[in-house]
Design a protein around this motif. Structure first.
Motif, PDB file in Angstrom:
ATOM      1  N   LEU A 117       0.694  -1.265   0.389  1.00  0.00           N
ATOM      2  CA  LEU A 117      -0.286   0.209  -0.031  1.00  0.00           C
ATOM      3  C   LEU A 117       0.610   1.158   0.055  1.00  0.00           C
ATOM      4  O   LEU A 117       0.408   2.077  -0.232  1.00  0.00           O
ATOM      5  CB  LEU A 117      -1.304   0.028   0.886  1.00  0.00           C
ATOM      6  CG  LEU A 117      -2.264  -1.042   0.838  1.00  0.00           C
ATOM      7  CD1 LEU A 117      -2.987  -0.822   1.843  1.00  0.00           C
ATOM      8  CD2 LEU A 117      -3.300  -0.474  -0.123  1.00  0.00           C
ATOM      9  N   GLU A 118       2.113   0.953   0.470  1.00  0.00           N
ATOM     10  CA  GLU A 118       3.160   2.283  -0.095  1.00  0.00           C
ATOM     11  C   GLU A 118       2.527   3.364  -1.182  1.00  0.00           C
ATOM     12  O   GLU A 118       2.782   4.295  -0.780  1.00  0.00           O
ATOM     13  CB  GLU A 118       4.703   1.737   0.405  1.00  0.00           C
ATOM     14  CG  GLU A 118       4.705   1.377   1.802  1.00  0.00           C
ATOM     15  CD  GLU A 118       6.534   0.983   2.150  1.00  0.00           C
ATOM     16  OE1 GLU A 118       6.922   1.250   1.520  1.00  0.00           O
ATOM     17  OE2 GLU A 118       5.926   0.951   3.374  1.00  0.00           O
ATOM     18  N   PRO A 119       2.400   2.504  -2.373  1.00  0.00           N
ATOM     19  CA  PRO A 119       2.343   3.940  -3.346  1.00  0.00           C
ATOM     20  C   PRO A 119       0.968   4.512  -3.309  1.00  0.00           C
ATOM     21  O   PRO A 119       1.674   6.045  -3.800  1.00  0.00           O
ATOM     22  CB  PRO A 119       2.213   2.302  -4.626  1.00  0.00           C
ATOM     23  CG  PRO A 119       2.737   1.561  -4.283  1.00  0.00           C
ATOM     24  CD  PRO A 119       2.574   1.056  -3.068  1.00  0.00           C
ATOM     25  N   VAL A 120       0.033   4.310  -2.727  1.00  0.00           N
ATOM     26  CA  VAL A 120      -1.140   4.957  -2.267  1.00  0.00           C
ATOM     27  C   VAL A 120      -0.892   5.797  -1.570  1.00  0.00           C
ATOM     28  O   VAL A 120      -2.006   6.670  -0.344  1.00  0.00           O
ATOM     29  CB  VAL A 120      -1.623   4.249  -2.607  1.00  0.00           C
ATOM     30  CG1 VAL A 120      -1.993   3.670  -4.151  1.00  0.00           C
ATOM     31  CG2 VAL A 120      -2.234   3.568  -1.787  1.00  0.00           C
ATOM     32  N   LEU A 121      -0.150   5.603   0.071  1.00  0.00           N
ATOM     33  CA  LEU A 121      -0.057   5.642   1.114  1.00  0.00           C
ATOM     34  C   LEU A 121       1.066   5.672   1.600  1.00  0.00           C
ATOM     35  O   LEU A 121       1.331   5.298   2.799  1.00  0.00           O
ATOM     36  CB  LEU A 121      -1.469   4.883   2.391  1.00  0.00           C
ATOM     37  CG  LEU A 121      -1.795   5.428   3.223  1.00  0.00           C
ATOM     38  CD1 LEU A 121      -2.797   6.596   3.265  1.00  0.00           C
ATOM     39  CD2 LEU A 121      -3.184   3.984   3.631  1.00  0.00           C
ATOM     40  N   THR A 122       1.183   6.870   0.754  1.00  0.00           N
ATOM     41  CA  THR A 122       3.465   7.422   1.499  1.00  0.00           C
ATOM     42  C   THR A 122       3.299   7.767   2.739  1.00  0.00           C
ATOM     43  O   THR A 122       2.401   8.086   3.554  1.00  0.00           O
ATOM     44  CB  THR A 122       3.304   8.432   0.320  1.00  0.00           C
ATOM     45  OG1 THR A 122       2.854   9.124   0.374  1.00  0.00           O
ATOM     46  CG2 THR A 122       3.867   7.387  -1.155  1.00  0.00           C
ATOM     47  N   ASP A 123       4.439   7.727   3.004  1.00  0.00           N
ATOM     48  CA  ASP A 123       5.027   8.992   4.327  1.00  0.00           C
ATOM     49  C   ASP A 123       4.123  10.138   4.407  1.00  0.00           C
ATOM     50  O   ASP A 123       3.437  11.075   5.613  1.00  0.00           O
ATOM     51  CB  ASP A 123       6.007   9.482   4.698  1.00  0.00           C
ATOM     52  CG  ASP A 123       6.781   7.813   5.535  1.00  0.00           C
ATOM     53  OD1 ASP A 123       5.922   6.782   5.219  1.00  0.00           O
ATOM     54  OD2 ASP A 123       7.896   7.354   5.666  1.00  0.00           O
ATOM     55  N   ALA A 124       4.290  11.113   3.252  1.00  0.00           N
ATOM     56  CA  ALA A 124       3.999  12.281   3.667  1.00  0.00           C
ATOM     57  C   ALA A 124       2.329  12.291   3.693  1.00  0.00           C
ATOM     58  O   ALA A 124       1.170  12.729   4.342  1.00  0.00           O
ATOM     59  CB  ALA A 124       4.505  12.957   1.936  1.00  0.00           C
ATOM     60  N   LEU A 125       1.801  11.515   2.152  1.00  0.00           N
ATOM     61  CA  LEU A 125      -0.053  11.646   2.949  1.00  0.00           C
ATOM     62  C   LEU A 125       0.261  10.878   4.484  1.00  0.00           C
ATOM     63  O   LEU A 125      -0.582  11.253   4.696  1.00  0.00           O
ATOM     64  CB  LEU A 125      -0.900  10.603   1.606  1.00  0.00           C
ATOM     65  CG  LEU A 125      -2.386  10.345   1.686  1.00  0.00           C
ATOM     66  CD1 LEU A 125      -2.173  11.936   1.648  1.00  0.00           C
ATOM     67  CD2 LEU A 125      -2.091   9.576   0.787  1.00  0.00           C
ATOM     68  N   SER A 126       0.307  10.119   4.796  1.00  0.00           N
ATOM     69  CA  SER A 126       0.277   9.548   6.329  1.00  0.00           C
ATOM     70  C   SER A 126       0.306  10.881   6.929  1.00  0.00           C
ATOM     71  O   SER A 126      -0.889  11.230   8.511  1.00  0.00           O
ATOM     72  CB  SER A 126       1.167   7.753   6.522  1.00  0.00           C
ATOM     73  OG  SER A 126       0.267   7.257   5.966  1.00  0.00           O
ATOM     74  N   SER A 127       1.606  11.452   6.936  1.00  0.00           N
ATOM     75  CA  SER A 127       1.807  12.236   7.767  1.00  0.00           C
ATOM     76  C   SER A 127       1.004  13.804   7.647  1.00  0.00           C
ATOM     77  O   SER A 127       0.293  14.574   8.706  1.00  0.00           O
ATOM     78  CB  SER A 127       2.931  13.389   7.691  1.00  0.00           C
ATOM     79  OG  SER A 127       3.359  14.186   8.822  1.00  0.00           O
ATOM     80  N   VAL A 128       0.239  13.782   6.257  1.00  0.00           N
ATOM     81  CA  VAL A 128      -1.117  14.864   6.495  1.00  0.00           C
ATOM     82  C   VAL A 128      -2.170  14.284   6.881  1.00  0.00           C
ATOM     83  O   VAL A 128      -3.024  15.249   8.059  1.00  0.00           O
ATOM     84  CB  VAL A 128      -0.794  15.340   4.450  1.00  0.00           C
ATOM     85  CG1 VAL A 128      -2.616  15.923   4.255  1.00  0.00           C
ATOM     86  CG2 VAL A 128       0.083  15.731   3.929  1.00  0.00           C
ATOM     87  N   ILE A 129      -2.714  13.415   6.960  1.00  0.00           N
ATOM     88  CA  ILE A 129      -3.804  12.905   7.288  1.00  0.00           C
ATOM     89  C   ILE A 129      -4.132  12.904   8.911  1.00  0.00           C
ATOM     90  O   ILE A 129      -4.552  13.376   9.676  1.00  0.00           O
ATOM     91  CB  ILE A 129      -4.448  11.003   7.320  1.00  0.00           C
ATOM     92  CG1 ILE A 129      -4.194  11.012   5.399  1.00  0.00           C
ATOM     93  CG2 ILE A 129      -5.053  10.505   7.767  1.00  0.00           C
ATOM     94  CD1 ILE A 129      -4.321   9.895   5.152  1.00  0.00           C
ATOM     95  N   ILE A 130      -2.938  12.102   9.700  1.00  0.00           N
ATOM     96  CA  ILE A 130      -3.052  12.550  11.009  1.00  0.00           C
ATOM     97  C   ILE A 130      -2.762  14.300  11.366  1.00  0.00           C
ATOM     98  O   ILE A 130      -3.300  14.650  12.587  1.00  0.00           O
ATOM     99  CB  ILE A 130      -0.866  11.766  11.461  1.00  0.00           C
ATOM    100  CG1 ILE A 130      -1.023  10.351  11.619  1.00  0.00           C
ATOM    101  CG2 ILE A 130      -0.686  12.542  12.795  1.00  0.00           C
ATOM    102  CD1 ILE A 130       0.066   9.923  11.632  1.00  0.00           C
ATOM    103  N   GLN A 131      -1.855  14.554  10.447  1.00  0.00           N
ATOM    104  CA  GLN A 131      -1.547  16.537  10.948  1.00  0.00           C
ATOM    105  C   GLN A 131      -3.493  16.982  10.981  1.00  0.00           C
ATOM    106  O   GLN A 131      -2.886  18.048  12.251  1.00  0.00           O
ATOM    107  CB  GLN A 131      -0.575  17.288  10.626  1.00  0.00           C
ATOM    108  CG  GLN A 131       0.429  16.509  10.774  1.00  0.00           C
ATOM    109  CD  GLN A 131       1.330  16.632  12.320  1.00  0.00           C
ATOM    110  OE1 GLN A 131       0.733  17.803  12.840  1.00  0.00           O
ATOM    111  NE2 GLN A 131       1.696  16.176  12.424  1.00  0.00           N
ATOM    112  N   SER A 132      -4.015  16.939   9.825  1.00  0.00           N
ATOM    113  CA  SER A 132      -4.811  17.340   9.520  1.00  0.00           C
ATOM    114  C   SER A 132      -5.697  16.874  10.168  1.00  0.00           C
ATOM    115  O   SER A 132      -7.699  17.923  10.065  1.00  0.00           O
ATOM    116  CB  SER A 132      -4.663  17.798   8.009  1.00  0.00           C
ATOM    117  OG  SER A 132      -5.536  16.515   7.297  1.00  0.00           O
ATOM    118  N   ALA A 133      -6.417  15.564   9.374  1.00  0.00           N
ATOM    119  CA  ALA A 133      -8.034  15.006  10.393  1.00  0.00           C
ATOM    120  C   ALA A 133      -7.549  14.389  11.771  1.00  0.00           C
ATOM    121  O   ALA A 133      -8.818  14.563  12.635  1.00  0.00           O
ATOM    122  CB  ALA A 133      -7.710  13.928   9.721  1.00  0.00           C
TER     123      ALA A 133
END
Length: 230
Positions: A117-133
């Motif tokens: 799943l790393e291609p669609v759930l990268t570290d950067a996107l995971s961080s965005v979800i954590i920080q914003s949601a």
């Protein structure tokens, strides 16, 4: 004196090495939602389970929401990795499982992602979800709401068509996102440093905020990526 110092150093090394000698104790995988920390109501847990079941039926991806009462002294990165290996989330060959891991008592949250799943759930996107949601609700004391918001964001991302999922990954990786986050952190550190200087001048003999601020600053510096702290 030197022999005593050496013995103390050896003892400290042994104490620091102890967590690495044995895996932490994990709660059993009792379902798509494992609320070991007991922060979710039965209705919320049921609703989350329904969403995760629907996601798996639609895409084949397994997402598990887990709250734990304690990380048992382990960094959340190590705990999350070992938890994923122990539970075996996702298809064995595709490794397409993910875990939203929340440790409310340790004030930590992480999105553990299988290689598939790393291609669609990268570290950067995971961080965005954590920080914003997730973290905004956690900071307001709404742990349950943060878990729900994070789960909804992950379910949405994992359920998108490939081209739309990749577009969100590319957006999360934009340099300006990281520049803005870096500027905010620098501003916060300057603010904390100023408070630290003034509080050091005026704090009482019993200590207080002045003695705690260096740890706050260190926590800000080290809270990043998938394992961002709450």
């Amino acid at each position: 004196v030197s022999r005593v110092r050496m013995l103390l150093l050896m003892l400290a090394a042994v104490l620091f090495a102890l967590p690495a000698l044995a895996d932490p104790k994990f709660p059993p995988l009792s379902g798509r939602v494992v609320d070991d920390a007991q922060v979710l109501s039965p209705d919320v847990e049921r609703d989350l389970s329904d969403k995760l079941e629907a996601l798996e039926a639609r895409t084949g991806h397994q997402l598990v929401v887990a709250t734990v009462g304690s990380l048992q002294g382990y960094p959340i990165e190590d705990y999350g990795y070992k938890l994923g290996r122990t539970w075996g989330i996702g298809d064995k060959d595709k490794e397409d499982g993910a875990i939203l891991l929340v440790a409310p008592n340790d004030r930590q949250v992480r999105i553990e992602v299988g290689y598939g799943l790393e291609p669609v759930l990268t570290d950067a996107l995971s961080s965005v979800i954590i920080q914003s949601a997730i973290l905004p609700k956690f900071r307001n004391g709404d742990i349950s709401g943060g878990v729900v918001a994070g789960t909804d964001a992950l379910v949405e991302q994992l359920g998108l068509p490939p081209e739309e999922a990749q577009a969100r990954v590319a957006d999360a990786a934009r340099p300006e996102r990281h520049e803005a986050r870096g500027s905010a952190i620098v501003g916060l550190l300057i603010f904390l440093f100023v408070i630290f200087v003034f509080s050091s001048l005026f704090r009482s003999r019993r200590g207080g905020l002045g003695s705690a601020l260096p740890w706050i600053i260190l926590n800000v510096l080290t809270s990043s990526g998938r394992g961002g702290g709450g």
